[in-house]
Write a protein that holds these residues in place. Structure first.
Motif, mmCIF file in Angstrom:
data_model
loop_
_atom_site.group_PDB
_atom_site.id
_atom_site.type_symbol
_atom_site.label_atom_id
_atom_site.label_comp_id
_atom_site.label_asym_id
_atom_site.label_seq_id
_atom_site.Cartn_x
_atom_site.Cartn_y
_atom_site.Cartn_z
ATOM 1 N N ASN A 139 36.991 2.467 -13.685
ATOM 2 C CA ASN A 139 38.323 3.024 -13.928
ATOM 3 C C ASN A 139 39.107 1.968 -14.707
ATOM 4 O O ASN A 139 39.410 0.895 -14.182
ATOM 5 N N LYS B 259 42.309 0.496 -13.229
ATOM 6 C CA LYS B 259 42.292 -0.142 -11.913
ATOM 7 C C LYS B 259 41.980 -1.634 -12.055
ATOM 8 O O LYS B 259 41.207 -2.015 -12.942
ATOM 9 N N LYS C 171 43.287 19.667 -3.000
ATOM 10 C CA LYS C 171 42.622 18.560 -3.706
ATOM 11 C C LYS C 171 43.640 17.513 -4.161
ATOM 12 O O LYS C 171 43.421 16.311 -4.032
ATOM 13 N N GLU C 172 44.776 18.008 -4.695
ATOM 14 C CA GLU C 172 45.783 17.110 -5.277
ATOM 15 C C GLU C 172 46.356 16.126 -4.254
ATOM 16 O O GLU C 172 46.900 15.081 -4.627
ATOM 17 N N GLY D 176 44.784 14.257 -2.416
ATOM 18 C CA GLY D 176 43.987 13.021 -2.524
ATOM 19 C C GLY D 176 43.816 12.300 -1.208
ATOM 20 O O GLY D 176 43.889 11.066 -1.142
ATOM 21 N N GLU E 244 41.021 9.444 -0.717
ATOM 22 C CA GLU E 244 41.358 8.210 -1.440
ATOM 23 C C GLU E 244 42.525 7.491 -0.762
ATOM 24 O O GLU E 244 42.528 6.253 -0.669
ATOM 25 N N ARG E 245 43.471 8.246 -0.252
ATOM 26 C CA ARG E 245 44.603 7.591 0.434
ATOM 27 C C ARG E 245 44.153 6.922 1.738
ATOM 28 O O ARG E 245 44.645 5.854 2.105
ATOM 29 N N ARG F 163 41.157 5.705 2.154
ATOM 30 C CA ARG F 163 40.445 4.499 1.705
ATOM 31 C C ARG F 163 41.439 3.364 1.446
ATOM 32 O O ARG F 163 41.247 2.234 1.897
ATOM 33 N N GLN F 164 42.506 3.703 0.724
ATOM 34 C CA GLN F 164 43.482 2.665 0.372
ATOM 35 C C GLN F 164 44.151 2.078 1.615
ATOM 36 O O GLN F 164 44.359 0.874 1.707
ATOM 37 N N GLN G 198 35.411 13.830 -1.979
ATOM 38 C CA GLN G 198 36.198 15.066 -1.975
ATOM 39 C C GLN G 198 35.322 16.219 -2.413
ATOM 40 O O GLN G 198 34.404 16.040 -3.206
ATOM 41 N N ARG H 282 37.981 21.167 -2.734
ATOM 42 C CA ARG H 282 38.733 20.816 -1.518
ATOM 43 C C ARG H 282 37.788 20.274 -0.436
ATOM 44 O O ARG H 282 36.609 20.640 -0.393
ATOM 45 N N ASP I 70 38.065 16.667 2.318
ATOM 46 C CA ASP I 70 38.143 15.204 2.205
ATOM 47 C C ASP I 70 37.362 14.544 3.333
ATOM 48 O O ASP I 70 37.501 14.925 4.500
#
Ligand SMILES: Cc1ncc(COP(=O)(O)O)c(C=O)c1O
Length: 448
Positions: free
Chosen positions: A14, A17, A384-385, A387, A390-391, A393-394, A407, A414, A416
């Protein structure tokens, strides 16, 4: 200066990133150049089975390199490749052991490519030239090269390349938590397995060469194992239609689910097994295709020449790493550790079950997934939006715990989850750190 603050000549995954620079590994931990320690709860991507920083693997690779680092497989075999092939066959399902062969690659995608082409040529050798299609399943991942993408059912990873990849057919996954038929096991009578039969009957089965699937779906479904009876029904359907069974064990192979290969949980006897990742535990790029004796025999009786090859296949240094990893697994009885360590991890995660946004904790051995839902009673996923994976993970990263988010487990878009696949040496206190980080992440992401 740490790489977090400077530009890079690397074409990163990415480009927006900032990536920390990993400089050292110790057991389940990765240390970056700024001294931060990360607990590797996912073995990166279910790769690092023996743990990071095992110096003897590097020594074995250096030793092999000092003897002979490379000899082209059109001209030579090498001792480490021969030895590792024998060791892999020795732990494979029984029918591989008498005349099976191993084709080493540089990773999982190459293993998938090899299996696709091997299957095609097998049917040419067997004088059935109409067979070339490889049917697979929705919500699956088999690699990133174009052949491997064509069998993959991972919607997001396929989408940009859709015009470039053939569509040979994708049938339903075996995924009870979001059953594609809205049925319940066992009353469903394995409708998902019968979907393959229905597909083959409706779609010119005489052009189909194989069915390729993950016995435990890793990245795409978040550690979703087949249910009892599924693989047997699949094998029966494949035999009936005269097609090969290919088990993708790139993630599950070499002990990760508590058996040497996940196929062994159900007594599945695939014609071809793909493996990778843990086979060299990340110390070298290595994958493998295990070929059952009757498939080998078709080549032996036919042309004897597989029209395929990679410069770096069966690489002496990579296979030396594979042997050293095997030695380590055996010396430290790590195969035996997976089931109890998996139970310890599951016990640590158990208190999360009651969280309203934890839909399911699932998996086998040290391949486990946690799925997040908007509404527990209906298993409704988040959009999906949002996220969510990923949130999560963060947020876990704030506690220095590395997770593998995914995802699309519900319908390709859809759904997660995070995947947990720590090294086999994981200790109870490290399992607790993973659970604590997840609890923190759940509180943070769902506090609003
Ligand atoms: C089940 C499965 N098959 C194939 C692959 C592709 O392997 P690689 O990334 O080593 O090419 C992966 C990678 O995640 C995988 O999980």
């Amino acid at each position: 200066m740490s790489t977090a603050t400077r530009s890079t000549p690397l074409f990163s995954r990415n480009l927006r990133k900032q990536y920390p620079t990993a400089v050292r590994g110790e057991g389940c931990w990765i240390i970056s150049d700024d001294g931060r320690r990360y607990l590797d709860a996912s073995g990166q991507a279910a790769v690092v089975n023996i743990g990071h920083g095992v110096a003897q693997i590097g020594r074995a690779m250096a030793e092999q390199s000092g003897k002979i680092a490379f000899a082209h497989t059109t001209q030579f075999h090498s001792e480490p490749a021969e030895k590792l092939a024998a060791r892999v066959l020795a732990i494979a399902p029984k029918h591989f052991r008498n005349g099976g062969r191993v084709y080493f690659t540089c990773g999982g995608s190459e293993a998938t490519e090899t299996a696709i082409k091997l299957t095609r040529q097998y049917f040419l050798e067997a004088k059935q030239p109409s067979r070339y299609r490889i049917v697979s399943r929705k919500q699956s991942y088999h690699g990133s090269t174009l052949g491997a993408m064509s069998v993959s059912g991972n919607v997001g990873r396929r989408a940009p390349y859709a015009p470039m990849i053939p569509e040979w057919g994708h049938v339903a996954p075996c995924f009870c938590y979001h059953c594609p038929f809205d049925k319940t096991y066992p009353e469903c009578n394995l409708a998902c397995a019968d979907d393959l039969d229905a597909f083959l009957r409706a779609n010119d089965s005489s052009s189909v060469a194989a069915f390729l699937f993950e016995p435990v779906v890793g990245a795409t479904l978040g550690a979703a194992p087949a249910v009892e009876g599924y693989t047997a029904r699949i094998a029966e359907i494949c035999r009936k239609h005269g097609i090969l069974v290919i088990a993708d064990e790139v993630m599950t192979g070499i002990g990760r689910t508590g058996k040497p290969f996940a196929s062994a949980h159900w007594g599945l006897e695939p014609d071809i097994i793909l493996t990778g990742k843990g086979i060299a535990s990340g110390y070298a790029p290595l994958g493998a295709v295990l070929v059952a004796p009757h498939v080998v025999e078709a080549f032996e009786k036919g042309s004897a020449v597989f029209t395929h090859g990679f410069t770096y296949q069966a690489h002496p240094v990579a296979t030396a790493a594979g042997n050293a990893v095997f030695d380590y697994l055996e010396a430290h009885t790590l195969f035996e550790r997976v089931t109890p360590a998996g139970q310890t991890l599951r016990n640590a995660l158990a208190p999360l079950d009651s969280h309203p946004q934890v839909g399911q904790v699932r998996g086998l051995g040290l391949l486990q997934g946690v799925e997040f839902v908007k509404e527990k009673s209906t298993r409704e996923p988040f959009p999906k939006e949002a996220g969510i994976a990923e949130r999560i993970r963060q947020a876990a990263l704030e506690k220095n715990v590395l997770l593998y988010p995914g995802q699309g487990c519900v319908d390709g878009a859809r759904g997660d989850h995070v995947l947990l696949a720590p090294p086999f040496i994981i200790m109870p206190e490290e399992c607790q750190l993973i659970a604590d980080a997840l609890r923190y992440a759940l509180a943070k992401v769902f506090s609003a």
